[in-house]
Design an enzyme around this catalytic site. Sequence first.
Site, PDB file in Angstrom:
ATOM      1  CE1 TYR A 274       1.282  -6.820  -3.190  1.00  0.00           C
ATOM      2  CE2 TYR A 274       0.210  -5.239  -1.757  1.00  0.00           C
ATOM      3  CZ  TYR A 274       0.828  -6.448  -1.942  1.00  0.00           C
ATOM      4  OH  TYR A 274       0.971  -7.300  -0.882  1.00  0.00           O
TER       5      TYR A 274
ATOM      6  CE  LYS B 106      -6.968  -3.489   5.465  1.00  0.00           C
ATOM      7  NZ  LYS B 106      -5.868  -4.306   5.278  1.00  0.00           N
TER       8      LYS B 106
ATOM      9  N   GLY C 164      -3.939  -4.161  -1.724  1.00  0.00           N
ATOM     10  CA  GLY C 164      -4.757  -3.159  -1.057  1.00  0.00           C
ATOM     11  C   GLY C 164      -4.954  -1.880  -1.870  1.00  0.00           C
TER      12      GLY C 164
ATOM     13  CG  HIS D 189      -7.181  -3.075  10.015  1.00  0.00           C
ATOM     14  ND1 HIS D 189      -5.884  -2.606  10.119  1.00  0.00           N
ATOM     15  CD2 HIS D 189      -7.124  -4.108   9.152  1.00  0.00           C
ATOM     16  CE1 HIS D 189      -5.095  -3.336   9.356  1.00  0.00           C
ATOM     17  NE2 HIS D 189      -5.814  -4.252   8.765  1.00  0.00           N
TER      18      HIS D 189
ATOM     19  NE  ARG E  17      -2.333  -1.283   3.571  1.00  0.00           N
ATOM     20  CZ  ARG E  17      -1.797  -0.508   4.491  1.00  0.00           C
ATOM     21  NH1 ARG E  17      -1.881   0.805   4.398  1.00  0.00           N
ATOM     22  NH2 ARG E  17      -1.200  -1.025   5.541  1.00  0.00           N
TER      23      ARG E  17
ATOM     24  CG  ASN F 284       3.173  -6.465   1.923  1.00  0.00           C
ATOM     25  OD1 ASN F 284       2.550  -7.022   2.826  1.00  0.00           O
ATOM     26  ND2 ASN F 284       2.591  -5.602   1.086  1.00  0.00           N
ATOM     27  CB  SER F 285       5.399 -12.272  -0.780  1.00  0.00           C
ATOM     28  OG  SER F 285       5.950 -12.924   0.346  1.00  0.00           O
ATOM     29  NE  ARG F 286       0.015  -8.592   2.518  1.00  0.00           N
ATOM     30  CZ  ARG F 286      -0.536  -8.231   3.661  1.00  0.00           C
ATOM     31  NH1 ARG F 286      -1.640  -8.801   4.079  1.00  0.00           N
ATOM     32  NH2 ARG F 286       0.014  -7.305   4.416  1.00  0.00           N
TER      33      ARG F 286
ATOM     34  CG  ASP G 163      -7.419  -7.264   6.869  1.00  0.00           C
ATOM     35  OD1 ASP G 163      -6.444  -7.084   7.616  1.00  0.00           O
ATOM     36  OD2 ASP G 163      -7.670  -6.516   5.902  1.00  0.00           O
TER      37      ASP G 163
ATOM     38  CB  CYS H  71       0.569  -6.168  14.076  1.00  0.00           C
ATOM     39  SG  CYS H  71       1.742  -4.847  13.695  1.00  0.00           S
ATOM     40  N   GLY H  72      -0.262  -9.602  13.180  1.00  0.00           N
ATOM     41  CA  GLY H  72      -0.732 -10.857  13.755  1.00  0.00           C
ATOM     42  C   GLY H  72      -2.215 -11.157  13.711  1.00  0.00           C
TER      43      GLY H  72
ATOM     44  CB  SER I 184      -0.754  -3.574   7.997  1.00  0.00           C
ATOM     45  OG  SER I 184      -1.916  -2.846   7.669  1.00  0.00           O
TER      46      SER I 184
HETATM   47  P1  GTP Z   1      -2.284  -7.769   7.480  1.00  0.00           P
HETATM   48  O1  GTP Z   1      -2.786  -8.817   6.561  1.00  0.00           O
HETATM   49  O2  GTP Z   1      -1.228  -6.907   6.877  1.00  0.00           O
HETATM   50  O3  GTP Z   1      -3.384  -6.927   8.053  1.00  0.00           O
HETATM   51  O4  GTP Z   1      -1.477  -8.518   8.675  1.00  0.00           O
HETATM   52  P2  GTP Z   1      -1.961  -9.351   9.952  1.00  0.00           P
HETATM   53  O5  GTP Z   1      -2.272  -8.417  11.064  1.00  0.00           O
HETATM   54  O6  GTP Z   1      -2.989 -10.325   9.564  1.00  0.00           O
HETATM   55  O7  GTP Z   1      -0.607 -10.105  10.385  1.00  0.00           O
HETATM   56  P3  GTP Z   1      -0.196 -11.654  10.260  1.00  0.00           P
HETATM   57  O8  GTP Z   1      -1.016 -12.548  11.121  1.00  0.00           O
HETATM   58  O9  GTP Z   1      -0.116 -11.998   8.826  1.00  0.00           O
HETATM   59  O10 GTP Z   1       1.261 -11.619  10.893  1.00  0.00           O
HETATM   60  C1  GTP Z   1       2.259 -10.765  10.387  1.00  0.00           C
HETATM   61  C2  GTP Z   1       3.613 -11.143  10.916  1.00  0.00           C
HETATM   62  O11 GTP Z   1       3.596 -11.185  12.339  1.00  0.00           O
HETATM   63  C3  GTP Z   1       4.073 -12.526  10.460  1.00  0.00           C
HETATM   64  O12 GTP Z   1       5.440 -12.442  10.111  1.00  0.00           O
HETATM   65  C4  GTP Z   1       3.879 -13.381  11.662  1.00  0.00           C
HETATM   66  O13 GTP Z   1       4.777 -14.443  11.687  1.00  0.00           O
HETATM   67  C5  GTP Z   1       4.101 -12.416  12.825  1.00  0.00           C
HETATM   68  N1  GTP Z   1       3.316 -12.816  14.023  1.00  0.00           N
HETATM   69  C6  GTP Z   1       1.994 -13.083  14.062  1.00  0.00           C
HETATM   70  N2  GTP Z   1       1.599 -13.441  15.312  1.00  0.00           N
HETATM   71  C7  GTP Z   1       2.706 -13.392  16.083  1.00  0.00           C
HETATM   72  C8  GTP Z   1       2.963 -13.642  17.474  1.00  0.00           C
HETATM   73  O14 GTP Z   1       2.070 -13.998  18.256  1.00  0.00           O
HETATM   74  N3  GTP Z   1       4.247 -13.467  17.896  1.00  0.00           N
HETATM   75  C9  GTP Z   1       5.244 -13.069  17.056  1.00  0.00           C
HETATM   76  N4  GTP Z   1       6.472 -12.910  17.555  1.00  0.00           N
HETATM   77  N5  GTP Z   1       5.048 -12.836  15.736  1.00  0.00           N
HETATM   78  C10 GTP Z   1       3.797 -12.984  15.252  1.00  0.00           C
HETATM   79  C1  SPV Z   2      -2.961  -4.523   5.331  1.00  0.00           C
HETATM   80  O1  SPV Z   2      -1.987  -3.888   4.908  1.00  0.00           O
HETATM   81  O2  SPV Z   2      -3.522  -4.271   6.420  1.00  0.00           O
HETATM   82  C2  SPV Z   2      -3.502  -5.637   4.526  1.00  0.00           C
HETATM   83  C3  SPV Z   2      -2.994  -5.818   3.173  1.00  0.00           C
HETATM   84  O3  SPV Z   2      -4.381  -6.359   4.984  1.00  0.00           O
HETATM   85  S1  SPV Z   2      -3.702  -4.724   2.036  1.00  0.00           S
HETATM   86  O4  SPV Z   2      -4.894  -5.348   1.473  1.00  0.00           O
HETATM   87  O5  SPV Z   2      -2.695  -4.486   0.985  1.00  0.00           O
HETATM   88  O6  SPV Z   2      -4.075  -3.504   2.698  1.00  0.00           O
HETATM   89 MN    MN Z   3      -4.915  -5.768   7.134  1.00  0.00          MN
END
Ligand code: GTP
Ligand code: SPV
Ligand code: MN
Length: 586
Positions: free
Chosen positions: A199, A208, A201, A228, A71, A369-371, A279, A252-253, A250
């Site tokens: 790309y 979004k 988002g 979110h 994004r 940020n590969s998905r 999400d 952050c898990g 984004s």
């Molecule tokens: P968006 O799709 O961008 O909104 O991301 P998201 O909030 O769904 O994050 P996602 O669950 O994909 O996790 C993003 C990164 O955080 C990855 O590299 C995970 O491995 C890491 N991660 C997720 N949960 C944890 C956790 O409990 N502890 C740690 N240390 N890392 C975590």
């Molecule tokens: C985020 O960035 O919070 C995502 C990926 O979930 S995107 O759809 O690109 O916004």
């Molecule tokens: Mn997101």
Amino acid sequence: MALTANKHVLDWVAEMAAMTQPDRIVWIDGSEEQLDALRAEGFATGELIKLNEEKLPGCVLHRSALNDVARVEDRTFICSRKKEDAGPTNNWMDPNEMLEKLKALYRGAMKGRTMYVIPYSMGVVGSPFAKYGVELTDSIYVVVSMAIMTRMGKEVFEALGESPDFIKGLHAKASLDAENRYIVHFPEENTIMSVNSGYGGNVLLGKKCFALRIASYLGRKEKWLAEHMLILGLENPNGEVRYIAAAFPSACGKTNLAMLIPPEIYRSKGYKVWCVGDDIAWLRVGEDGRLWAVNPENGFFGVAPGTNAKSNPNALETTTRNTIFTNVVLTAENTVWWEGLDKNPPRGAINWKGEPWDPDSGEKGAHPNSRFTAPAKNCPCISPEFDNPKGVPISAIVFGGRRAKTAPLVYQSRSWQHGVFVGSIMASETTAAAVGEVGVVRRDPMAMLPFCGYNMGDYWQHWLDMGNHIPNKPKIFNVNWFRTDDSGQFIWPGFGENMRVLEWIVSRCFDEIGAEECAIGYLPRPEDINLEGSGVSQDTLRSLLEVDKALWREETEGIKTFYEKFGSKLPKALEEELSILENNLK
Ligand code: GTP
Ligand code: SPV
Ligand code: MN
């Protein structure tokens, strides 16, 4: 042939086609035959790469342009008529001025190309919660992605009928010129315009752009919330399922928590986690006075790196069929790989840029940020309530971010008002999900900084007001899985182990357990978090729950500076909560 007689749709498509001048217009009906034909065309042009049909049936790889991998927050605009309505945290330009600028970029942008007309629904088609959109795009990748991420096809036009009540989205890849890339929202016109990107988002406009930026604006008008947030159901051994909605910034898990597999000591007792969404959540007050949530999406657009059989086996399983991978490594046997999948980076593979890749080179093979884009139906723990148009009743709202220090593992707010304050002061380290520096702490209220479609001060007031409309309010918490030790290592094991914190949260919601009050809210008594089998000692837990008053005093300074930006739009209630916090820290 047009799939609708809706005059508003037809007029707008004609107007946009006159501007962008495509060679052809194709209406997307949502049928597998049409999608198959589009995929075949994508394979022929190289826009899509077919993966190993035996190992990854129905899966494809897509590579975005090298300058177009996340994004672009500095090129994302909220063009409300008044600047004040976009607020200090959004980019703004006068809508007419912006429109002139965009028209110049769109003029003739689809010459020699096809314009696809995509009718889609955010939410179950025909349900009172659902909202409809039409996206015009010249990208096959967008069409096949929207087919996964939304409910897409001609039944949406049937449900829309003659109504003008749909969100207009125009996307043109144009020349992918990063200097002229714009992601623009006109909330008062129900319109989204995206140009010069291909790309995620930036171009899957239902996500979004619509389900957060436009929907948050609509939510304020119509007294609901677009957030979110992931949504999960925690089933206990009695078979009762309690629902949690959680907002983390984004990368952050959210996806990881939404698909959590509880540790063995919980599983053996019969605990289970069900994923409703990973999400986005739309939240409304139900007739029973509780807050009800639906996930308006139909698939997951998840971060690939770090996803593996240990961290998130459910996500891995979800991506074994009918999935689109973007910017990951392509192996010699036409399968995919990314950092953190396993410890055996493939030899003779091709990196996300499309170049031969040597894993010993020190260069990453997959983009950070590969998905993956995968159907929700593929997920082994998808909730039986996923398609329920009423949604699920929320017991707890959880905010959280990536903080090396300061924020404890978990704490609970004292009230709805204090909970809104806790959400408003969220801060988190930036990630690769947006272009820009990674690892810098910034304020990200409710994880909505990049996604709020109006003035954040009004948004906070809307949250406070919502509290008055929910007789049976969820309790509000904050979590931080990301505290680090002196060597920069995460202290808390995270992932499945987060179940231990969820259990405490749910117990608090049902008044099943006590807590200790401190300056920032309620903390767990260390003995109340089940550590059995976690490898975490009581001492470590105690350190994770520590609230360092000196650090928090510094924090209040940062909050003050941030709050000042909002001037008279800052709700008095939040100012009040800030002084309470300052007093508590004395
Ligand atoms: P968006 O799709 O961008 O909104 O991301 P998201 O909030 O769904 O994050 P996602 O669950 O994909 O996790 C993003 C990164 O955080 C990855 O590299 C995970 O491995 C890491 N991660 C997720 N949960 C944890 C956790 O409990 N502890 C740690 N240390 N890392 C975590
Ligand atoms: C985020 O960035 O919070 C995502 C990926 O979930 S995107 O759809 O690109 O916004
Ligand atoms: Mn997101």
